[in-house]
Design an enzyme around this catalytic site. Structure first.
Site, mmCIF file in Angstrom:
data_model
loop_
_atom_site.group_PDB
_atom_site.id
_atom_site.type_symbol
_atom_site.label_atom_id
_atom_site.label_comp_id
_atom_site.label_asym_id
_atom_site.label_seq_id
_atom_site.Cartn_x
_atom_site.Cartn_y
_atom_site.Cartn_z
ATOM 1 N N ASN A 221 -36.707 8.702 -47.787
ATOM 2 C CA ASN A 221 -37.585 9.686 -47.295
ATOM 3 C C ASN A 221 -38.596 10.119 -48.342
ATOM 4 O OD1 ASN A 221 -34.625 11.006 -48.077
ATOM 5 N ND2 ASN A 221 -35.995 12.964 -47.549
ATOM 6 N N ASP A 222 -38.775 11.475 -48.622
ATOM 7 C CA ASP A 222 -39.826 12.002 -49.405
ATOM 8 C C ASP A 222 -40.257 11.273 -50.547
ATOM 9 O OD1 ASP A 222 -38.790 13.929 -47.583
ATOM 10 O OD2 ASP A 222 -38.590 15.639 -48.870
ATOM 11 N N PRO A 223 -41.645 11.124 -50.799
ATOM 12 C CA PRO A 223 -42.042 10.897 -52.082
ATOM 13 C C PRO A 223 -41.806 11.931 -53.062
ATOM 14 C CG PRO A 223 -43.926 11.221 -50.691
ATOM 15 C CD PRO A 223 -42.680 11.385 -49.864
#
Length: 580
Positions: free
Chosen positions: A47-49
């Site tokens: 998921n999140d960078p």
């Protein structure tokens, strides 16, 4: 059970079933939805960078990753990949694993700051043994290593804990830090207090001991928890990005936050001497804010790239199907293609555009000019790989008479696009592109425009991405997305750029004034069976003044295999391979 929740157990069951023994996480025919040039890990959930940075000639991207399954888990780690061009990547070992009392329940999202001497410092949220979200610090074991393969957690962790009145699970995702005119560091942490979204500010002289400022940088009564804040300067009437600590005249600052499955940002003036952020608007929610992207795009993170003097943005693009589907594929989650960010010429919003390096992936090309699209017409764009393409098109409107009136209640563009999808004929629109179209058009994803008249002197352009007929499959999110496009049709044509990559459609309208990202899972229009069309379903003719399209080559992804030479030497060998 805590380590492997229900979704992970589901993945284990799916992968050990007879039906799924042939599933592999590669670009083969068994994986029609795996992308060719968008960033993905080799397998499992992403998921999140986190913490993108350019360091000693190497681009680094960290990201939330589940090492064990293609579904989300509670003890998340930081994946780590490196590149020389933001296109081709080497996957390294994880940079952070849950291991200490302050992060034993997960190493969550954060950022990287370059300290004096170009020493990277990593802030990340840990969930501690008491279930609290706390902020932690890590630095490279060897700062002379350009590949940053090993990180050391600070003995001072946690360096920030939830303030009084803030829930222990409502406090996370520190930004990159910046230095004020006094030489003191500042950083923001996203939170919720009294039901309101908040960006808390902390200050430190030594990057270890942090004090909460008396007032937050900004807050909003219209939204709840603010996740993944980002705060950075942009130049007025500028052509380049700006380093995060730069302040002064001729700049605006962007405060971006993520909430309610959307991203929103506001522009304003930041006064470093007083830490006052005078915003031009407020977060209002309900899909009516300024957005990096009006589609599937979340938890974005930007960084300043000194090699090209630009600010680059990534966003997490999640799946639109089920956990079971992810388990069968063996992976879940993409990153958007990296985008450069500038302030628009009007100064009222941001513009985004795929980074120039994408052009090295272009291969077969087709183009045509001056093609008229009469009402109800369809023009196939052939000669390229329609499932893996980069398309640029400009539409010219010969005359704008008798334009439909815009209903005053239509203040949300997504409502307009949902109620008037690509099948609903208007006067000027819908016209645009049909991507991932089957031969019979049973499946199609439409990216299109409509033109309305707001009053006697004002025209409104709406950009839509319609997934309602994107797949014959059920159980898929087929939400239609929309955005207003702030252009002057008296002096400008309507431009559209669309990146097509097997299961993702990233579209940029008005040279990047509006962006919409979608995920699609066609059953007929896959690989060579996918078609691409320009279309006009309006009653009035439009002209394609220019259309250029390219097949896209596949980016290179290299896993690091360890050797006796050591981690950094192995990373160096793999990085050199990418450059050949």
């Amino acid at each position: 059970m805590d380590r492997f929740p229900l979704a992970a157990i589901l993945c284990f069951v799916v992968f050990t079933s007879q039906e799924s023994k042939s599933v592999v996480a590669d670009g083969s025919a068994s994986q029609p939805y795996r992308t060719a040039y968008h960033f993905q890990p080799l397998k499992n959930w992403m998921n999140d960078p986190n913490g993108p940075v350019y360091y000693k000639g190497v681009y680094h991207l960290f990201y939330q990753h589940n090492p064990d399954a293609a579904t989300w888990r509670t003890q998340i780690a930081w994946g780590h990949s490196i590149s020389h061009d933001l296109i081709n990547w080497v996957h390294l070992d994880h940079a952070l694993h849950p291991s200490e009392s302050y992060d034993i329940n997960g190493c969550w999202s954060g950022s990287i700051t370059l300290l004096p001497g170009d020493v990277p410092a990593m802030f990340y949220t840990g969930v501690d043994s008491q279930g609290r979200q706390v902020q932690n610090l890590a630095t490279p074991k060897n700062s002379s290593d350009p590949y940053l393969v090993e990180w050391v957690k600070s003995p001072h962790n946690p360096v920030m804990i939830p303030p009084s009145g803030v829930g222990e699970s409502l406090y996370r995702d520190p930004t990159s830090a910046w230095r004020g005119p006094d030489g003191v560091w500042r950083v923001l942490v996203g939170a919720e207090k009294n039901g309101n979204g908040v960006a808390f500010m902390y200050k430190s002289s030594d990057f270890v001991n942090w004090s909460l400022t008396e007032s937050p940088l900004h807050s909003s009564e219209n939204t709840a928890m603010w996740e993944c804040p980002d705060f950075y300067p942009v130049e007025e009437n500028g052509e380049y990005g700006v380093e995060t600590s730069v302040q002064g005249n001729g700049l605006k600052h962007v405060l971006k936050v993520s909430f309610d499955s959307q991203e929103a940002y506001i522009l304003g003036k930041y006064v470093g001497e007083t830490d006052e952020f005078v915003s031009e608007s407020n977060m209002v929610g309900g899909g009516l804010d300024l957005r990096h992207d009006n589609g599937k795009f979340y938890a974005s993170k930007s960084f300043y790239d000194p090699a090209r003097k630009r600010r680059v943005l990534w966003g997490w693009v999640n799946e639109s199907d089920s956990d079971e589907d992810s388990c069968r594929r063996g992976w879940a989650g993409l990153q958007s293609f990296p985008r450069s960010i500038l302030l628009s010429k009007t100064g009222k919003q941001l513009v985004q555009w795929p980074i120039d390096e994408i052009e090295k992936l272009r291969s077969e090309a087709v183009s045509f000019h001056g093609e008229e699209l009469h009402g109800g017409s369809l023009l196939e764009v052939s000669g390229i790989t329609a499932s893996q393409a980069d398309v640029e098109v400009s539409f010219k409107i010969p005359n704008l008479e008798d334009v439909e009136a815009l209903d005053p209640s239509w203040i949300n563009p997504q409502v307009i696009c949902s109620s008037r999808d690509a099948s609903v004929q208007g006067r000027y629109g819908p016209f645009g592109l049909l991507v991932f179209a089957s031969e019979s058009l049973t499946e199609q994803t439409a990216v299109f425009f409509r033109i309305f008249r707001k009053n006697l002197d004002s025209l409104v352009v709406v950009m839509c991405s319609d997934q309602s007929r994107s797949s014959l499959r059920g159980g898929i999110d087929k939400t239609t997305f929309g955005a207003f496009l702030d252009i002057d049709l008296r002096h400008e044509s309507i431009s559209l750029r669309t990146l097509i990559d097997h299961s993702i459609v990233e579209s940029f309208g008005g040279n990047g004034l509006a962006c919409i990202t979608a995920r699609v899972y066609p059953t007929l229009a896959i690989d060579e069976a996918a078609h691409l069309y320009a279309f006009n379903n309006g009653t009035r003719a439009v002209e394609i003044s220019r259309l250029e399209a390219w097949s896209m080559k596949k980016a290179r992804l290299a896993p690091v295999t360890h050797s006796d030479e050591g981690l950094s030497s192995t990373a160096s060998t793999a990085a050199a391979w990418l450059m050949t």
